[in-house]
Write a protein that holds these residues in place. Sequence first.
Motif, PDB file in Angstrom:
ATOM      1  N   SER A 259     -22.626  44.784  58.999  1.00 57.23           N
ATOM      2  CA  SER A 259     -21.520  43.586  59.258  1.00 57.23           C
ATOM      3  C   SER A 259     -21.886  42.699  57.875  1.00 57.23           C
ATOM      4  O   SER A 259     -22.029  42.653  57.364  1.00 57.23           O
ATOM      5  CB  SER A 259     -22.220  42.958  60.526  1.00 57.23           C
ATOM      6  OG  SER A 259     -23.760  41.869  60.188  1.00 57.23           O
TER       7      SER A 259
ATOM      8  N   LYS B 116     -24.004  51.066  60.175  1.00 57.45           N
ATOM      9  CA  LYS B 116     -23.024  50.261  59.509  1.00 57.45           C
ATOM     10  C   LYS B 116     -23.617  48.521  59.465  1.00 57.45           C
ATOM     11  O   LYS B 116     -24.321  48.225  59.602  1.00 57.45           O
ATOM     12  CB  LYS B 116     -22.238  50.006  60.697  1.00 57.45           C
ATOM     13  CG  LYS B 116     -21.573  50.518  61.012  1.00 57.45           C
ATOM     14  CD  LYS B 116     -20.558  51.544  60.690  1.00 57.45           C
ATOM     15  CE  LYS B 116     -19.529  52.916  60.588  1.00 57.45           C
ATOM     16  NZ  LYS B 116     -18.712  53.333  59.937  1.00 57.45           N
TER      17      LYS B 116
ATOM     18  N   ARG C  92     -23.286  51.756  65.206  1.00 60.37           N
ATOM     19  CA  ARG C  92     -22.150  51.417  66.221  1.00 60.37           C
ATOM     20  C   ARG C  92     -21.533  52.692  66.478  1.00 60.37           C
ATOM     21  O   ARG C  92     -22.465  53.690  65.671  1.00 60.37           O
ATOM     22  CB  ARG C  92     -21.365  50.675  64.747  1.00 60.37           C
ATOM     23  CG  ARG C  92     -22.119  49.112  64.855  1.00 60.37           C
ATOM     24  CD  ARG C  92     -20.278  48.552  64.763  1.00 60.37           C
ATOM     25  NE  ARG C  92     -21.009  46.806  64.072  1.00 60.37           N
ATOM     26  CZ  ARG C  92     -20.030  46.529  65.539  1.00 60.37           C
ATOM     27  NH1 ARG C  92     -19.492  47.257  66.188  1.00 60.37           N
ATOM     28  NH2 ARG C  92     -20.003  45.019  65.728  1.00 60.37           N
TER      29      ARG C  92
ATOM     30  N   ASP D  75     -15.141  50.852  66.024  1.00 59.04           N
ATOM     31  CA  ASP D  75     -17.159  50.738  65.741  1.00 59.04           C
ATOM     32  C   ASP D  75     -17.520  50.326  66.989  1.00 59.04           C
ATOM     33  O   ASP D  75     -17.499  48.550  66.650  1.00 59.04           O
ATOM     34  CB  ASP D  75     -17.677  50.900  64.790  1.00 59.04           C
ATOM     35  CG  ASP D  75     -16.969  51.711  63.311  1.00 59.04           C
ATOM     36  OD1 ASP D  75     -16.610  53.013  64.019  1.00 59.04           O
ATOM     37  OD2 ASP D  75     -16.904  51.812  62.544  1.00 59.04           O
TER      38      ASP D  75
ATOM     39  N   GLU E 122     -23.645  55.527  64.248  1.00 57.82           N
ATOM     40  CA  GLU E 122     -23.450  55.746  62.900  1.00 57.82           C
ATOM     41  C   GLU E 122     -24.218  54.271  62.543  1.00 57.82           C
ATOM     42  O   GLU E 122     -23.892  52.484  62.856  1.00 57.82           O
ATOM     43  CB  GLU E 122     -22.689  55.587  61.738  1.00 57.82           C
ATOM     44  CG  GLU E 122     -21.962  56.952  62.712  1.00 57.82           C
ATOM     45  CD  GLU E 122     -20.796  57.221  62.372  1.00 57.82           C
ATOM     46  OE1 GLU E 122     -19.890  56.029  61.734  1.00 57.82           O
ATOM     47  OE2 GLU E 122     -19.771  58.325  61.952  1.00 57.82           O
TER      48      GLU E 122
END
Length: 384
Positions: free
Chosen positions: A277, A275, A285, A234, A273
């Motif tokens: 972290s 995401k 990502r 990603d 999408e």
Amino acid sequence: MKRKKVFYVVLAVLAALALAAWSYASGGAEVETVQARQDSIIRSVADTGYVQAATNYDIHATQSARVVEVPVETGQAVERGQTLAVLENLDLVLQISDVNSQISQSAASAAGARAALERLQLELKDAQDNLVRSEALFQAGAISQVDFDQARLRVDTARQSISEQNSVLESALAQGAGLNRSLQQLSAKEGQLVIKSPVNGIVLTLPAKQEQVVSPGTLLANVAESDQLEVKADILSDDLADVKIGQRVIITAPILGQQTLVGEVKKIYPQAEEKTSALGVIQRRVPVIISLPDPASLKPGYEVRVSIETMTSQNILVLPRESVRTRTDGQKEVMVVVNKHILYKPVKTGISDQENIEITGGLTVDEIVVRDGSLSLSEKTRVK
């Protein structure tokens, strides 16, 4: 106030003169230098990826049933056609038994209709033969019109009976054909109760458990072709501008030790999408699929580090990135050492990677440059 300012200016000048005198006396300020050299620069986008099967199959239940046997385990290598699970559907067993019974009855009806038809055909032949004799006798005046009409009526009646019996036989045969089609469908459905592997591969997941009751759509197993792996990474949407299909990818992982694998960007998903972290930062990502011709010791689910080579320049003049500094007017410059003295030179730069930067103008190969361009060294400062 003016005296104080003049005092500080004089003090600064004296300090500079003292530093210069000390530098000259000691042979100059000590600096680390590098030579401009011909080399290559590879610009890359690095991120974390995960190994996955390039082709995998989710196998679902097609009907309500009970799992009676699971002869394989997760992680087991299987061959195409090997049984993964056996299910049981008692309702289906009853339906098949009922259809078989109806097929038997239909076959008996068809046999009876066929026998009756053969008998009627014999009666028709006898009636036709009798009609031929009656007609001859009627022409000779041996029998009356009534007798002749009765002979002809027997033929018509036999023909009508045959027609009706043909309809009965066709109906029985049609019913039998329909029941046989139903039996084939039920048998196919019965065959679906034995879950088999569609490929030579490995069982990734096996949710099916013995005695479990499943409904249509329940995931029973996931099988992947073990010799065809890929990496899914990603990539931050901000880093994706230079990523293209076909670019070379260097793949590393702790399990590989010093070994590096080479892959290729195979697919870039059409949308990003959201995401989160590890630090809780929400990022956009984009999934990127990377081919993995030689997986070495990697297995599905392993974490790897990918470095996508987005730009490569060969045989160019390069310097360490820290050797080049930017002036307030935006001009790039370096500190060249000429006869043990500093000389500032404006330069033009090109692409860079994490360590080096391309010099496209203002410098020639083998010129000696101060490695740390952030040092505060005046021009013509003596160095060693």
